[in-house]
Design a protein around this motif. Sequence first.
Motif, PDB file in Angstrom:
ATOM      1  N   ARG A 155      -9.898 -25.405  46.240  1.00 60.26           N
ATOM      2  CA  ARG A 155      -8.925 -24.322  46.389  1.00 60.26           C
ATOM      3  C   ARG A 155      -9.636 -22.965  46.273  1.00 60.26           C
ATOM      4  O   ARG A 155     -10.744 -22.887  45.723  1.00 60.26           O
ATOM      5  CB  ARG A 155      -7.843 -24.441  45.317  1.00 60.26           C
ATOM      6  N   PRO A 156      -9.024 -21.886  46.783  1.00 54.47           N
ATOM      7  CA  PRO A 156      -9.638 -20.556  46.619  1.00 54.47           C
ATOM      8  C   PRO A 156      -9.813 -20.222  45.135  1.00 54.47           C
ATOM      9  O   PRO A 156      -8.938 -20.506  44.315  1.00 54.47           O
ATOM     10  CB  PRO A 156      -8.625 -19.617  47.284  1.00 54.47           C
ATOM     11  N   MET A 157     -10.933 -19.608  44.814  1.00 52.18           N
ATOM     12  CA  MET A 157     -11.203 -19.260  43.425  1.00 52.18           C
ATOM     13  C   MET A 157     -10.560 -17.915  43.082  1.00 52.18           C
ATOM     14  O   MET A 157     -10.421 -17.042  43.951  1.00 52.18           O
ATOM     15  CB  MET A 157     -12.710 -19.179  43.178  1.00 52.18           C
ATOM     16  N   PRO A 158     -10.161 -17.722  41.832  1.00 52.46           N
ATOM     17  CA  PRO A 158      -9.634 -16.417  41.420  1.00 52.46           C
ATOM     18  C   PRO A 158     -10.681 -15.322  41.608  1.00 52.46           C
ATOM     19  O   PRO A 158     -11.886 -15.580  41.591  1.00 52.46           O
ATOM     20  CB  PRO A 158      -9.313 -16.624  39.936  1.00 52.46           C
ATOM     21  N   VAL A 159     -10.207 -14.110  41.787  1.00 53.60           N
ATOM     22  CA  VAL A 159     -11.105 -12.961  41.917  1.00 53.60           C
ATOM     23  C   VAL A 159     -11.542 -12.523  40.521  1.00 53.60           C
ATOM     24  O   VAL A 159     -10.707 -12.258  39.654  1.00 53.60           O
ATOM     25  CB  VAL A 159     -10.408 -11.796  42.645  1.00 53.60           C
ATOM     26  N   VAL A 160     -12.854 -12.453  40.323  1.00 54.67           N
ATOM     27  CA  VAL A 160     -13.405 -12.019  39.038  1.00 54.67           C
ATOM     28  C   VAL A 160     -14.284 -10.798  39.290  1.00 54.67           C
ATOM     29  O   VAL A 160     -15.354 -10.914  39.886  1.00 54.67           O
ATOM     30  CB  VAL A 160     -14.230 -13.132  38.369  1.00 54.67           C
TER      31      VAL A 160
END
Length: 390
Positions: free
Chosen positions: A132-137
Amino acid sequence: MPVSLSTRDDINLDTVFRVAWKKDTVEISEKALQRIAECRVSFLKLIESDPPPVIYGVTTAMGELASRKLEPDERDRHARIKAFAAATSFGDPLPDRVVRAIVLARLTNFIEGNAATTPRIALAVAAMLDGRPMPVVPASGQGGAGEILALYPLFAELSTRFDLEVKERGSLINGSPCAAALVADAALAGRRRIRMAQKVFALSIEAFRAPLEHYDAALDTLWGDEHETAALQGLREFLVGAGDGRRNYQAPVSYRIVPRVLGQAHRALATAERAANVSLASVSDNPVYIPPDDAHRLGRCISTGGYHNAMATPALDDLAAIWADICLLCDRHASKLLNGKVSLLPDLLMTGRHSADSDGHGNVGYVPMAITGYLEQAKLAAQRTFIPGT
């Protein structure tokens, strides 16, 4: 094929390459899940002891309120706080592969029960690596103690899916998985970068017809350093079959010091690889749960400074410094190759072109100018990192 995790030792540079770079998925073994569940049970019994132990963020409040003890009903309310307040970092996002490496490194505290979290949280974190797309960090603004400013936004969405229980939120945001992931990523990139540098310098050495004695096998023993030996051997690998007609006098300094400079690159890489492997498998939680033993029937929970990784930043600094030195060496080689009086090649490597048909630099004459730009960026990145003042 999924990467199976049973112990902390399963999280290492090879695993990071598979999970972060190749995007393999992760599964937690049944043995590990059972251990996580058992530690959770004994931890809950521990905090229900009379009198209850003082455990940061569990039986006490957090941060500046750490001296404030929490009653049992207050603990539950405190545990349900969502991970939004500290999501204040900013700037360009970390690369997707680095975020995946952070998530993988987050599992280290879980896998042997040291986070005292629940199997559901461990499984939810592992599931973040299912493609899945990873969160923006964001990469900037990480100025506090530990890594909560990066870990809050990373696990904020996950925390909204649960009514969090004691120790679950802390298990997500405490520790130093970011440092472990970043030094691991730099080490993996460094392996490829050094090999590329060896190829480029070997090509320059051949074009310049530098004497091969500068890279002679006798130097392996004479210099007596394993990393410089690796550099010499790496250069010789790409100089097999080198042409004759070489100059019979020594080449400029920038050609003779190539194996020494590349030796430092190998040395910095070895340090980064060790820092990565140690950090990836290191339990960095605060507080950290130590499972039951003969002396502690319910285990124990202690506060530590594990969230501060003191080996990662110096290792990253050393890598950044040697990349800057390699940029400078490339600049020197480019200048020498384009100067016909030094290289014995056509000026600016131009042949068959009338001066009226040239802007005076040819096809590659502008390369040193661009290298200077890269060099300035590399030197800026190589500034020494210090503990931030907060």
